[in-house]
Each structure stands twice: as C-alpha cells, then as structure tokens.
Design a protein around this motif. Sequence first.
Motif, PDB file in Angstrom:
ATOM      1  N   CYS A 191       3.306  -0.999   0.551  1.00 29.59           N
ATOM      2  CA  CYS A 191       1.891  -1.313   0.318  1.00 29.59           C
ATOM      3  C   CYS A 191       1.517  -2.743   0.698  1.00 29.59           C
ATOM      4  O   CYS A 191       0.472  -2.975   1.314  1.00 29.59           O
ATOM      5  N   THR A 195      -1.214  -3.895   3.448  1.00 27.65           N
ATOM      6  CA  THR A 195      -2.406  -4.591   2.943  1.00 27.65           C
ATOM      7  C   THR A 195      -2.631  -5.889   3.700  1.00 27.65           C
ATOM      8  O   THR A 195      -3.768  -6.203   4.095  1.00 27.65           O
ATOM      9  N   THR A 253      -6.036   8.915 -11.261  1.00 22.27           N
ATOM     10  CA  THR A 253      -5.798   7.800 -10.349  1.00 22.27           C
ATOM     11  C   THR A 253      -4.788   6.810 -10.937  1.00 22.27           C
ATOM     12  O   THR A 253      -3.589   6.959 -10.764  1.00 22.27           O
ATOM     13  N   GLN A 269      -6.031  -0.406  -2.975  1.00 22.80           N
ATOM     14  CA  GLN A 269      -7.212   0.414  -2.727  1.00 22.80           C
ATOM     15  C   GLN A 269      -8.451  -0.437  -2.506  1.00 22.80           C
ATOM     16  O   GLN A 269      -9.321  -0.086  -1.715  1.00 22.80           O
ATOM     17  N   THR A 273     -11.004  -0.843   1.294  1.00 23.81           N
ATOM     18  CA  THR A 273     -12.453  -0.720   1.508  1.00 23.81           C
ATOM     19  C   THR A 273     -12.960  -1.724   2.542  1.00 23.81           C
ATOM     20  O   THR A 273     -14.098  -1.609   3.003  1.00 23.81           O
ATOM     21  N   ASN A 279      -4.888   5.350   1.540  1.00 24.86           N
ATOM     22  CA  ASN A 279      -5.084   5.460   0.092  1.00 24.86           C
ATOM     23  C   ASN A 279      -3.773   5.813  -0.577  1.00 24.86           C
ATOM     24  O   ASN A 279      -2.975   6.603  -0.052  1.00 24.86           O
ATOM     25  N   THR A 280      -3.522   5.207  -1.741  1.00 27.91           N
ATOM     26  CA  THR A 280      -2.327   5.497  -2.541  1.00 27.91           C
ATOM     27  C   THR A 280      -2.681   6.241  -3.817  1.00 27.91           C
ATOM     28  O   THR A 280      -1.788   6.557  -4.599  1.00 27.91           O
ATOM     29  N   VAL A 283      -8.713   9.530  -3.898  1.00 34.09           N
ATOM     30  CA  VAL A 283     -10.073   8.995  -3.894  1.00 34.09           C
ATOM     31  C   VAL A 283     -11.052  10.010  -4.478  1.00 34.09           C
ATOM     32  O   VAL A 283     -12.032   9.640  -5.142  1.00 34.09           O
ATOM     33  N   SER A 294     -16.989   1.382  -4.308  1.00 34.96           N
ATOM     34  CA  SER A 294     -16.299   1.472  -3.025  1.00 34.96           C
ATOM     35  C   SER A 294     -17.283   1.661  -1.877  1.00 34.96           C
ATOM     36  O   SER A 294     -17.090   1.120  -0.790  1.00 34.96           O
ATOM     37  N   LEU A 391     -11.729   6.192   4.477  1.00 36.08           N
ATOM     38  CA  LEU A 391     -11.486   6.763   3.152  1.00 36.08           C
ATOM     39  C   LEU A 391     -12.335   8.023   2.989  1.00 36.08           C
ATOM     40  O   LEU A 391     -13.447   8.107   3.510  1.00 36.08           O
TER      41      LEU A 391
END
Length: 444
Positions: A191, A195, A253, A269, A273, A279-280, A283, A294, A391
């Motif tokens: 991640c 990111t 979530t 997350q 955006t 996505n982990t 959504v 978002s 997303l």
Amino acid sequence: MRRTLQHPARLVPLAFLGAVVIGTLLMMMPAARVEPGATPFVTALFTATSAVCVTGLAVVDTATYWTGFGQVLITVLSQIGGFGIMAMATLLALLVSQRLGLRSRLMAQAEDSALGLGDVRSLLARIALTMAVFESAIAVIVGGRFWLGYDYPVGKAAWYGVFHAVQAFNNAGFALFSNSLVDFVDDGWICVPLTIGVIAGSIGYPVLFELFRRAGKPSTWSTHTRLTVWGGVVLLVFGFVSLLGLEWDNPGTLGPLGVPEKMLAAFFQDAMTRSGGFNTVDVGAFHTETLALSTALMFIGGGSASTAGGIKLTTFFLLAFVILAELRGEPDVVIGKRRIAETTQRQALTVALLGVGLVATGTFALLEATEGVSFEAALFEVTSAFATVGLSTGITPGLPGTAQVILVVLMFIGRVGTIAVGSAIALNTQRRLYRYPEERPIVG
C-alpha cells in the motif's frame, strides 16, 4: 485541416482520440481476450478509453477477462496516457530528427505546461527520467513483496510489480486482482509504495521539478507550487481524518480492522481520491457521507500538468482565495505576496463551472439510461469518470451499453477537457482598443 493541426488546444483532444481509436482496435483482437472471439466493441472502447485517459474504471475483470497480451496493452496505453500524447510525439521527433520545431514545442507546452519554449527539450527528457525512476522503484518494492512475502514466482512477481507501478504513478488504477487490492489492506509494503506513486504522479511535473531544485526553500516556491503542495497536504489530512472517523465502525470497510490497519486503509483510500483508482476496502459499502466526501475530493483532483484529473488543486484553492478576497472587500486576489491576474481568475472559474455542469449533466444522463441506480451511486460513478479516478461502487460492469458510453465520453472530456479549455483561453486572449460602460446587476 492545417489550421486545426497547428493549434495546440485542438491537437490535444485529437491526439488522445487517435490513441483511443488505436487502443480500441487492439483491444478488440481475439489475442487480447481469454475467451475465444473478438472483444465486444463497447468493452474494448471502454477499456481503451479508461487506460489512455488513465482512469481505471472497468466493465470486466481485468485479472480474468484479458490475456497477458491484453494486460500489456492496458499497461502501454496507461503509460502513453500518463506521459501525454504530445510529449511522446515530441520525443519521437527528437529520436528521428534530433531537431525540435516550434509546432512540436507548442504541442508539448499544451500538454505538460512547460515554462518556456527553450525548456521543452530538457523538460521531456526529465519527464521520462522521473517516470522511470519512480516506476522502477515502486516495481522493485512491490514485486519484491509479491516474491518474498507471497511466494509468487520471480517472473510473475516482477510483472505484477511493473504493472501496478505503472498504474500507480500514472494514476490509472487498473489491478491484476479481481477485488483490486482488498486482499492487501493491511500490507504496508504494497500500500505505501503505491500511495507514494499516486501522490507523486498527481503532483504534476512542474511542481516535482521545482521541488527537486528548491525542496529546502519553501519561501522561494512559485505560487503554483505553493497552492499544489500545501493545498494537497490540507486535502490529504482533511480526507484522512474524515474518512477514518466516518468509517471507523463500518463493518463493511474499516470496522473489522485493527487500529494501525484502519489508519493505513483510511490514508490509502483517501490518497486514491486524488485520482489513483485502487481500493483496499469495498467502496460500495461506504456510508453515504463517505461517498459524498470522496465525490468532492475526486472532483477537485490533483495538480495541474499531472496524471491526475479533476478541476485541479490550483483551480479549487485559487477560487477559495477569490471568495476570501471578495468577503474581505479587497480589490486584488493576493497569494503569498503575489497578485493573481483577473484572466487567471476567470480561467479557474470557467474550468470549475464547466466541470460542475458536465458532472450534473452526466449524472442526469446516467440516471435516465439506467434503472435501479441510486442518485449518490450515479453521482459517484460520473465524478469518478470525469475526474479520471477509477473508483467505483461496483455498478459500472452492470450498466447498459448506453450508460457505459456516457462514462466513456466523460472520461475523455475529463482528461483532455481542462487542458484544451485552459490552453484555448490562454491562447485566445484578446485586447480591445475600447471598453463598454460598466454596469452592476444585482447579485444574490
């Protein structure tokens, strides 16, 4: 035709359209699809547009629908879209002739916001180097994690590392897993690098170059860099805290996760955006308030001349300063002891209002073309397409062909629209030798 091709604001959409057409034809080849036969036209068009426009929305499962050849096509199209068709064409011209004409330089400026004609040649080389460095570093870390942490064969781990590194830095968001990156929600080795790649790609090349030169001297940063960096930090912190609070107890979530995992998932997350698209968490299981948050963050997007979409950070925060100056009754809009030109203010207002109008129109059109889709889901999907985020609440694969075409149009306009509109306004500014009498209608 010659006048059209010589105008940078017209060349940008034409070049992207050409890439989409070629990409669609390639994606329709039987070799790109696991099942026998050619790929349906709408599926190929949607996927090619999503890749070239570095969006990441998908109507089929990228991991199981496409062959290795098809996945390579998605990677190449995403790389081309992220780099910018104009930049790629200019680099090709450099390799072939070692000469750079005025038209090619203007083309590169329109897509990558170079500061001056004399800087374009070195700018393109630095863009290529920057992308290579970031993507290589991310690919090594992520690929190594798949190899050492999940016992993937070396070749498969390397391919997964390269694919997701390209998707991250170019803010595309395609993934080689059916549920995106949900299986790695608590894995910082996956991640965090992705990111960082998304954030670096969404900052924008001009800002990255200035940070490389003046990282330790914020007082010397340009107004554009200040708005992008500090504005991005503000939205990242605000989005992280808000998303963490809203989803803390949501069983669909963040609820089942431990505290460190919740913080990692919320930050990941939130960063997506910007235009990332991975996505982990699910959504579609977000609270309505989180979807609204978002949607707003996606609409704002990332930095100008970056791989991100949206109306851009500078546009949003510039308008915030315009409002602040108006509330204070100040005659000028001043940011960091620099007065902002009225033409720039009008340009920002134009881009923002056109974005609002496009999202509103797209939402109504999507609702008209579908049944059983809620307003918030339709608004989220349309904003994700316009802002080239990727997303999804999960409704895109089930949409009828007409609705998918609507999203295709939104992705294309969202990617090239702000560039074309901004360039057109800047290049078509005219000065008249006269001014009409002033009048002030009642406002509000």
